[in-house]
Design a protein around this motif. Sequence first.
Motif, PDB file in Angstrom:
ATOM      1  N   ARG A 103     -10.001 -84.567  17.185  1.00  0.00           N
ATOM      2  CA  ARG A 103     -11.544 -84.589  17.640  1.00  0.00           C
ATOM      3  C   ARG A 103     -12.184 -85.299  19.146  1.00  0.00           C
ATOM      4  N   LEU A 104     -10.275 -86.534  19.221  1.00  0.00           N
ATOM      5  CA  LEU A 104     -10.374 -87.319  20.233  1.00  0.00           C
ATOM      6  C   LEU A 104     -10.656 -86.861  21.207  1.00  0.00           C
ATOM      7  N   THR A 105      -9.523 -85.178  21.426  1.00  0.00           N
ATOM      8  CA  THR A 105      -9.516 -84.735  22.626  1.00  0.00           C
ATOM      9  C   THR A 105     -10.557 -84.347  22.592  1.00  0.00           C
ATOM     10  N   ALA A 106     -11.050 -83.184  21.900  1.00  0.00           N
ATOM     11  CA  ALA A 106     -12.164 -82.199  22.298  1.00  0.00           C
ATOM     12  C   ALA A 106     -12.586 -83.140  22.987  1.00  0.00           C
ATOM     13  N   ALA A 107     -13.206 -84.409  22.479  1.00  0.00           N
ATOM     14  CA  ALA A 107     -14.324 -85.005  22.643  1.00  0.00           C
ATOM     15  C   ALA A 107     -14.411 -85.820  24.614  1.00  0.00           C
ATOM     16  N   LEU A 108     -12.885 -85.868  24.797  1.00  0.00           N
ATOM     17  CA  LEU A 108     -12.700 -86.266  25.948  1.00  0.00           C
ATOM     18  C   LEU A 108     -12.568 -85.227  26.937  1.00  0.00           C
ATOM     19  N   HIS A 109     -12.227 -83.682  26.800  1.00  0.00           N
ATOM     20  CA  HIS A 109     -12.546 -82.626  27.271  1.00  0.00           C
ATOM     21  C   HIS A 109     -14.103 -82.281  27.528  1.00  0.00           C
ATOM     22  N   ARG A 110     -14.747 -82.621  26.593  1.00  0.00           N
ATOM     23  CA  ARG A 110     -16.221 -82.450  26.816  1.00  0.00           C
ATOM     24  C   ARG A 110     -16.424 -83.462  27.927  1.00  0.00           C
ATOM     25  N   LEU A 111     -16.612 -84.744  27.560  1.00  0.00           N
ATOM     26  CA  LEU A 111     -17.224 -85.628  28.519  1.00  0.00           C
ATOM     27  C   LEU A 111     -16.784 -85.403  29.841  1.00  0.00           C
ATOM     28  N   SER A 112     -15.738 -84.930  30.123  1.00  0.00           N
ATOM     29  CA  SER A 112     -14.896 -85.216  31.079  1.00  0.00           C
ATOM     30  C   SER A 112     -15.483 -84.971  32.462  1.00  0.00           C
ATOM     31  N   GLY A 113     -16.243 -83.827  31.644  1.00  0.00           N
ATOM     32  CA  GLY A 113     -17.218 -82.805  32.787  1.00  0.00           C
ATOM     33  C   GLY A 113     -18.705 -82.809  32.812  1.00  0.00           C
ATOM     34  N   SER A 114     -18.874 -84.319  32.789  1.00  0.00           N
ATOM     35  CA  SER A 114     -20.154 -84.788  32.165  1.00  0.00           C
ATOM     36  C   SER A 114     -20.166 -86.347  33.451  1.00  0.00           C
ATOM     37  N   PRO A 115     -21.789 -85.947  34.044  1.00  0.00           N
ATOM     38  CA  PRO A 115     -21.515 -87.286  34.583  1.00  0.00           C
ATOM     39  C   PRO A 115     -21.418 -88.572  34.978  1.00  0.00           C
ATOM     40  N   GLU A 116     -20.871 -89.084  32.980  1.00  0.00           N
ATOM     41  CA  GLU A 116     -20.334 -90.110  32.333  1.00  0.00           C
ATOM     42  C   GLU A 116     -19.018 -90.470  33.040  1.00  0.00           C
ATOM     43  N   LEU A 117     -18.518 -89.339  33.149  1.00  0.00           N
ATOM     44  CA  LEU A 117     -16.687 -89.505  34.132  1.00  0.00           C
ATOM     45  C   LEU A 117     -16.571 -88.402  34.453  1.00  0.00           C
ATOM     46  N   ASP A 139      -2.732 -89.617  21.763  1.00  0.00           N
ATOM     47  CA  ASP A 139      -1.526 -89.304  21.476  1.00  0.00           C
ATOM     48  C   ASP A 139      -0.290 -89.837  21.039  1.00  0.00           C
ATOM     49  N   ARG A 140       0.297 -90.640  21.620  1.00  0.00           N
ATOM     50  CA  ARG A 140       0.530 -91.677  21.419  1.00  0.00           C
ATOM     51  C   ARG A 140       0.969 -92.075  20.313  1.00  0.00           C
ATOM     52  N   GLN A 141      -0.087 -92.825  20.337  1.00  0.00           N
ATOM     53  CA  GLN A 141      -0.348 -93.848  18.965  1.00  0.00           C
ATOM     54  C   GLN A 141      -0.901 -93.234  17.972  1.00  0.00           C
ATOM     55  N   LEU A 142      -1.967 -91.396  17.578  1.00  0.00           N
ATOM     56  CA  LEU A 142      -2.033 -91.233  16.677  1.00  0.00           C
ATOM     57  C   LEU A 142      -0.833 -90.505  16.256  1.00  0.00           C
ATOM     58  N   THR A 143      -0.187 -89.793  17.564  1.00  0.00           N
ATOM     59  CA  THR A 143       1.290 -88.617  16.440  1.00  0.00           C
ATOM     60  C   THR A 143       2.340 -89.858  15.863  1.00  0.00           C
ATOM     61  N   LEU A 144       2.044 -90.677  16.243  1.00  0.00           N
ATOM     62  CA  LEU A 144       3.038 -92.142  16.120  1.00  0.00           C
ATOM     63  C   LEU A 144       2.552 -92.156  14.159  1.00  0.00           C
ATOM     64  N   ALA A 145       1.654 -92.405  14.208  1.00  0.00           N
ATOM     65  CA  ALA A 145       0.932 -92.656  12.855  1.00  0.00           C
ATOM     66  C   ALA A 145       0.667 -91.501  11.802  1.00  0.00           C
ATOM     67  N   ARG A 146       0.588 -90.476  11.743  1.00  0.00           N
ATOM     68  CA  ARG A 146       0.981 -89.147  11.797  1.00  0.00           C
ATOM     69  C   ARG A 146       2.289 -88.815  11.233  1.00  0.00           C
ATOM     70  N   THR A 147       3.112 -88.648  11.965  1.00  0.00           N
ATOM     71  CA  THR A 147       4.283 -88.788  11.150  1.00  0.00           C
ATOM     72  C   THR A 147       5.306 -90.285  10.539  1.00  0.00           C
ATOM     73  N   ALA A 272     -12.949 -96.304  16.164  1.00  0.00           N
ATOM     74  CA  ALA A 272     -12.104 -97.481  15.700  1.00  0.00           C
ATOM     75  C   ALA A 272     -11.131 -96.986  16.371  1.00  0.00           C
ATOM     76  N   ALA A 273     -10.658 -96.094  16.112  1.00  0.00           N
ATOM     77  CA  ALA A 273      -9.383 -95.644  17.183  1.00  0.00           C
ATOM     78  C   ALA A 273      -9.309 -95.372  18.501  1.00  0.00           C
ATOM     79  N   SER A 274     -10.042 -94.997  18.840  1.00  0.00           N
ATOM     80  CA  SER A 274     -10.787 -95.100  20.568  1.00  0.00           C
ATOM     81  C   SER A 274     -11.160 -96.373  20.718  1.00  0.00           C
ATOM     82  N   ALA A 275     -11.074 -97.702  20.212  1.00  0.00           N
ATOM     83  CA  ALA A 275     -11.390 -98.840  20.265  1.00  0.00           C
ATOM     84  C   ALA A 275     -10.272 -99.568  20.353  1.00  0.00           C
TER      85      ALA A 275
END
Length: 326
Positions: A103-117, A139-147, A272-275
Amino acid sequence: MAQQNRNPQAGEPDAGDVLGTYLRSQATAFLRGLRLHEESGADAAESSDAARSLRGAARRISGSLATFRVVTQSSWADALRTELAWLSSTLADEHAYAARLARLTAALHRLSGSPELPAQRGSAGSLTVGSTRAGALLDRQLTLARTRAHSATLQALGSSRFHAVADAVALLASEVPLDAVAARGRVGEVLVPLAAVAESRLSAAVSALPPIDAREATPSPYDADHDGLWHDVRRLLRVHRYAQEVLGEDVSRSAAAGEALDRHRDAAEAAAASAAAARTPRIAPATAYALGVLHADQRHEVEAARTDFQHLWLREPAGRTAVTAG
């Protein structure tokens, strides 16, 4: 025995028959999910589907035992509910971390093309440096948590505790321990009032929610203080829907409202994860900025899901009075 008809007056299934049929069907679904999980091997998609089936059956059994506890042997029901709650929570963690990262990766890709980023000059690719580094950090934090969650799941599924739960559910698939008196009652006199109690608890929780526009009176439109109240509504709505399933009622409205609350939970946890990632020591300002924009985006998703839920739940079903929100 749950299979017997104990209501000679009406010649119709009594409370024990109806509840027993539902519980046995969910126990069978649980065992089927367990078999599929064992057969999935290294196939991640099949393993995830099987785990989802296991969780769904476990939640339905646990929720139904909570609502209709007095119709069963209470000590047995309480013990099984505790174990199913442990199992469902354990199985949910791995999927939750994977879904959160996606979810967060998709949102970053979406936001990267907006004026906000805005893309930096000379940067390669469509992502800014800040969002690229933010994505790598998440990716590092959540992949570690997933593992870690995956390891916990494997450990749980191989434990004696899990095998005891599986054995209990296997017995449930053939016989439901019922209360000798309550199980003989009529559905309308036993199950329907108990289901109404679950619905009343949900109604009270929805009524206690702050108005959607309450955030306008706070310093920040991204205040997460009320998330817990919404998560409670999600849990109570799920229990209410399972009670409807037991009674054979239409669950389309409850299911649609539940999907909105699922989106709410997912967005709130992603925010919460992004914060949390933004609090990582010594990260670059551009990375922190990208994570801040991502957090704000997910909090907007939280608000949208809250609005969707209230529109769905305040829509009056045919022949019934809608639950009102505060």
